[in-house]
Design a protein around this motif. Structure first.
Motif, PDB file in Angstrom:
ATOM      1  N   MET A 196      34.477 -12.328  31.930  1.00  0.00           N
ATOM      2  CA  MET A 196      35.576 -12.862  30.519  1.00  0.00           C
ATOM      3  C   MET A 196      35.207 -11.874  29.709  1.00  0.00           C
ATOM      4  SD  MET A 196      36.097 -15.888  29.846  1.00  0.00           S
ATOM      5  CE  MET A 196      37.463 -16.221  28.360  1.00  0.00           C
ATOM      6  N   GLY A 197      34.082 -10.532  29.476  1.00  0.00           N
ATOM      7  CA  GLY A 197      34.386  -9.812  28.491  1.00  0.00           C
ATOM      8  C   GLY A 197      35.144  -9.123  28.779  1.00  0.00           C
ATOM      9  N   ARG A 198      36.075  -8.694  30.323  1.00  0.00           N
ATOM     10  CA  ARG A 198      36.980  -7.653  30.218  1.00  0.00           C
ATOM     11  C   ARG A 198      38.410  -8.462  29.844  1.00  0.00           C
ATOM     12  NH1 ARG A 198      38.547  -6.416  36.405  1.00  0.00           N
ATOM     13  NH2 ARG A 198      38.785  -8.504  36.284  1.00  0.00           N
ATOM     14  N   ILE A 199      38.311  -9.944  29.929  1.00  0.00           N
ATOM     15  CA  ILE A 199      39.203 -10.273  29.391  1.00  0.00           C
ATOM     16  C   ILE A 199      39.442 -10.421  28.453  1.00  0.00           C
ATOM     17  CG2 ILE A 199      40.752 -12.531  29.306  1.00  0.00           C
ATOM     18  CD1 ILE A 199      38.874 -13.429  32.009  1.00  0.00           C
ATOM     19  N   VAL A 200      38.520 -10.537  27.410  1.00  0.00           N
ATOM     20  CA  VAL A 200      38.283 -10.806  25.994  1.00  0.00           C
ATOM     21  C   VAL A 200      38.804  -9.255  25.097  1.00  0.00           C
ATOM     22  CG1 VAL A 200      37.229 -10.917  23.880  1.00  0.00           C
ATOM     23  CG2 VAL A 200      36.861 -12.227  25.899  1.00  0.00           C
ATOM     24  N   ARG A 201      38.496  -8.408  26.167  1.00  0.00           N
ATOM     25  CA  ARG A 201      38.647  -6.598  25.832  1.00  0.00           C
ATOM     26  C   ARG A 201      40.424  -6.410  25.629  1.00  0.00           C
ATOM     27  NH1 ARG A 201      34.187  -5.039  28.603  1.00  0.00           N
ATOM     28  NH2 ARG A 201      35.604  -4.234  30.141  1.00  0.00           N
ATOM     29  N   TRP A 202      40.752  -7.015  27.055  1.00  0.00           N
ATOM     30  CA  TRP A 202      42.276  -6.686  26.908  1.00  0.00           C
ATOM     31  C   TRP A 202      43.067  -6.974  25.917  1.00  0.00           C
ATOM     32  CZ3 TRP A 202      42.214  -7.970  32.967  1.00  0.00           C
ATOM     33  CH2 TRP A 202      41.758  -6.375  33.561  1.00  0.00           C
ATOM     34  N   HIS A 203      42.818  -8.694  25.592  1.00  0.00           N
ATOM     35  CA  HIS A 203      43.167  -9.588  24.600  1.00  0.00           C
ATOM     36  C   HIS A 203      42.721  -9.000  23.395  1.00  0.00           C
ATOM     37  CE1 HIS A 203      43.692 -13.612  22.644  1.00  0.00           C
ATOM     38  NE2 HIS A 203      44.769 -13.217  22.840  1.00  0.00           N
ATOM     39  N   LEU A 204      41.974  -7.913  22.813  1.00  0.00           N
ATOM     40  CA  LEU A 204      42.014  -7.619  21.457  1.00  0.00           C
ATOM     41  C   LEU A 204      42.214  -6.310  21.890  1.00  0.00           C
ATOM     42  CD1 LEU A 204      37.745  -8.501  21.157  1.00  0.00           C
ATOM     43  CD2 LEU A 204      39.814  -9.516  20.023  1.00  0.00           C
ATOM     44  N   SER A 205      42.601  -5.413  22.863  1.00  0.00           N
ATOM     45  CA  SER A 205      43.814  -4.499  22.528  1.00  0.00           C
ATOM     46  C   SER A 205      44.705  -4.350  22.000  1.00  0.00           C
ATOM     47  CB  SER A 205      43.453  -4.215  23.949  1.00  0.00           C
ATOM     48  OG  SER A 205      43.457  -4.403  25.030  1.00  0.00           O
ATOM     49  N   ILE A 206      45.301  -6.140  22.603  1.00  0.00           N
ATOM     50  CA  ILE A 206      46.811  -6.116  22.955  1.00  0.00           C
ATOM     51  C   ILE A 206      46.587  -5.702  21.566  1.00  0.00           C
ATOM     52  CG2 ILE A 206      48.397  -7.609  23.027  1.00  0.00           C
ATOM     53  CD1 ILE A 206      47.364  -8.373  25.743  1.00  0.00           C
ATOM     54  N   PHE A 207      46.164  -7.612  20.905  1.00  0.00           N
ATOM     55  CA  PHE A 207      46.044  -7.359  19.339  1.00  0.00           C
ATOM     56  C   PHE A 207      45.935  -6.008  18.325  1.00  0.00           C
ATOM     57  CE2 PHE A 207      45.256 -11.669  19.848  1.00  0.00           C
ATOM     58  CZ  PHE A 207      46.176 -12.170  18.952  1.00  0.00           C
ATOM     59  N   ASP A 208      44.603  -5.017  18.948  1.00  0.00           N
ATOM     60  CA  ASP A 208      44.940  -3.991  17.586  1.00  0.00           C
ATOM     61  C   ASP A 208      46.263  -2.823  18.200  1.00  0.00           C
ATOM     62  OD1 ASP A 208      42.542  -4.961  16.891  1.00  0.00           O
ATOM     63  OD2 ASP A 208      41.134  -3.675  18.815  1.00  0.00           O
ATOM     64  N   SER A 209      46.836  -2.413  19.154  1.00  0.00           N
ATOM     65  CA  SER A 209      47.860  -2.124  19.586  1.00  0.00           C
ATOM     66  C   SER A 209      49.191  -2.255  18.234  1.00  0.00           C
ATOM     67  CB  SER A 209      47.976  -2.170  21.106  1.00  0.00           C
ATOM     68  OG  SER A 209      46.945  -1.539  21.422  1.00  0.00           O
ATOM     69  N   VAL A 210      49.098  -3.687  18.994  1.00  0.00           N
ATOM     70  CA  VAL A 210      50.271  -4.265  18.099  1.00  0.00           C
ATOM     71  C   VAL A 210      50.458  -3.999  16.452  1.00  0.00           C
ATOM     72  CG1 VAL A 210      51.592  -6.222  17.552  1.00  0.00           C
ATOM     73  CG2 VAL A 210      51.461  -5.827  19.993  1.00  0.00           C
ATOM     74  N   ASP A 211      49.037  -4.380  15.897  1.00  0.00           N
ATOM     75  CA  ASP A 211      48.707  -4.335  14.473  1.00  0.00           C
ATOM     76  C   ASP A 211      49.498  -2.483  15.108  1.00  0.00           C
ATOM     77  OD1 ASP A 211      48.224  -6.002  14.142  1.00  0.00           O
ATOM     78  OD2 ASP A 211      46.205  -6.395  14.147  1.00  0.00           O
ATOM     79  N   THR A 212      48.421  -1.611  14.773  1.00  0.00           N
ATOM     80  CA  THR A 212      48.877   0.001  15.428  1.00  0.00           C
ATOM     81  C   THR A 212      50.377   0.096  15.250  1.00  0.00           C
ATOM     82  OG1 THR A 212      46.937   0.149  15.848  1.00  0.00           O
ATOM     83  CG2 THR A 212      48.073   2.089  15.940  1.00  0.00           C
ATOM     84  N   ILE A 213      51.155  -0.261  16.353  1.00  0.00           N
ATOM     85  CA  ILE A 213      52.922  -0.204  15.614  1.00  0.00           C
ATOM     86  C   ILE A 213      53.384  -0.647  14.948  1.00  0.00           C
ATOM     87  CG2 ILE A 213      54.661  -1.195  17.658  1.00  0.00           C
ATOM     88  CD1 ILE A 213      52.993  -1.151  20.425  1.00  0.00           C
ATOM     89  N   SER A 214      52.935  -1.878  14.745  1.00  0.00           N
ATOM     90  CA  SER A 214      53.502  -2.310  13.154  1.00  0.00           C
ATOM     91  C   SER A 214      53.175  -1.109  12.195  1.00  0.00           C
ATOM     92  CB  SER A 214      52.897  -3.688  13.121  1.00  0.00           C
ATOM     93  OG  SER A 214      53.220  -4.396  14.168  1.00  0.00           O
TER      94      SER A 214
END
Length: 348
Positions: A196-214
């Motif tokens: 579950m921790g791995r899934i959450v890390r991946w999910h949070l990395s998507i939000f962080d990366s898209v925010d960085t791209i924005s």
């Protein structure tokens, strides 16, 4: 035909050793050295479904990147070669006099001067060729890097969906009824927490990366969205004016198509990313928790993840609506309105 087969062979990576144990993203994308650290994806496990899904997604990115680069270089080469061939034909076969109009890639008007006389023509021709190379090296690569990054995280969402499906696979179901201190329950609890921790890390990395791209691409996207309607309108107007004169300017037609594609790509991928990210909540709800007592060990994590998945993943910046197909439709409607206004003004 051999050249086409060679290019197809290279783009499809038909010579790549898919069974090798030392696969890394640097090997898969040797020319890309950005955004490759994804925790928890084990490339050496050749039996993993996650590994196959991720590499298939990376292969799709590889192909689309080359298709885009081939397209923009093809358009640029058409503009340069068409002008040079026509100039060569004019120099060899045509009768040259003071009324001869030498070709330019883009029409130019000068107040109180003739852009076709020497040295004006040579200066403008060199400037336009240089401008084409600048556009290829800046705007063409900018669009490519943008959709490469977006597709990268779209692919990561597919990996999360598979991880959710396999959340309870291979675990001891009877351990859920054991006391908390029992070693079997502790081991199962640790494994569930790790998954579950791995899934959450991946999910949070998507939000962080898209925010960085924005934040990085936001200003450029604002200008792209603001001026695309005007640029597409002017290109379409040039094509229509040539058609009215009984000619078809296929170069401007291709350029108009490319201008639409460069805007459609990030908008379409933004819609895909948003839709796929919202589907994570449903995937988590239907991951099989209702059919196994192991869900009691991670029920709070599942609830938090479902709530978090309701937040859309979108590229947003000040002055920029969410980058999705609705944005593309709005810009095309605005360009069509400008086009009609120009046509009406010209007819009057």
């Amino acid at each position: 035909m051999t050249i086409l087969n060679t290019v197809k062979y290279y783009i499809n990576k038909e010579d790549f050793d898919w069974g090798r144990r030392d696969i890394t993203l640097q090997l898969f994308h040797p020319q890309f050295e950005l955004c490759y650290a994804i925790n928890g994806i084990f490339f050496r496990n050749r039996e993993s479904i996650i590994r196959k899904c991720f590499l298939d997604g990376q292969l799709l990115i590889w192909k689309l990147c080359w298709y885009w680069l081939i397209f923009i270089f093809w358009v640029a080469s058409l503009y340069i070669s068409n002008t040079m061939f026509y100039l060569l034909w004019q120099s060899i076969f045509a009768t040259v006099d003071e009324h001869t109009v030498r070709p330019l890639m883009f029409p130019i008007w000068l107040p109180k001067d003739d852009p076709n006389r020497t040295p004006n023509y040579e200066v403008f021709l060199s400037f336009e060729i240089l401008l084409i190379f600048i556009v290829i090296c800046t705007f063409g690569l900018y669009v490519y890097i943008l959709f490469h990054l977006l597709l990268h995280y779209y692919n990561l969402i597919d990996v999360i969906l598979i991880a959710l499906e396999e959340l309870f696979d291979g675990l001891d179901v009877s351990a859920a009824t054991l006391p908390r201190e029992d070693p079997r329950r502790v081991a199962v609890q640790s494994e569930l927490n790790a998954r579950m921790g791995r899934i959450v890390r991946w999910h949070l990395s998507i939000f962080d990366s898209v925010d960085t791209i924005s934040s990085v691409y936001g200003p450029m996207l604002v200008y792209q969205v603001m001026f695309s309607s005007v640029v597409i309108c002017l290109m379409a107007y040039q094509v229509s004016e040539q058609l009215s004169a009984g000619k078809f300017d296929y170069l401007f037609g291709i350029l108009t198509f490319g201008a639409c594609v460069q805007l459609w790509i990030p908008c379409y991928i933004g819609t895909l990313l948003r839709t796929k990210a919202l589907s994570l909540g449903d995937a988590c709800f239907y991951c099989g928790w209702h059919s196994t007592p192991l869900a009691l060990l991670v029920r709070h994590d599942l609830i938090i993840f479902i709530l978090r998945a309701q937040q859309p993943v979108a590229i947003k910046f000040t002055g920029l609506p969410e980058l999705q197909l609705e944005t593309f439709s709005s810009i095309m409607s605005t360009a069509y309105s400008y086009f009609n206004m120009l046509r009406q003004y010209n007819s009057e």
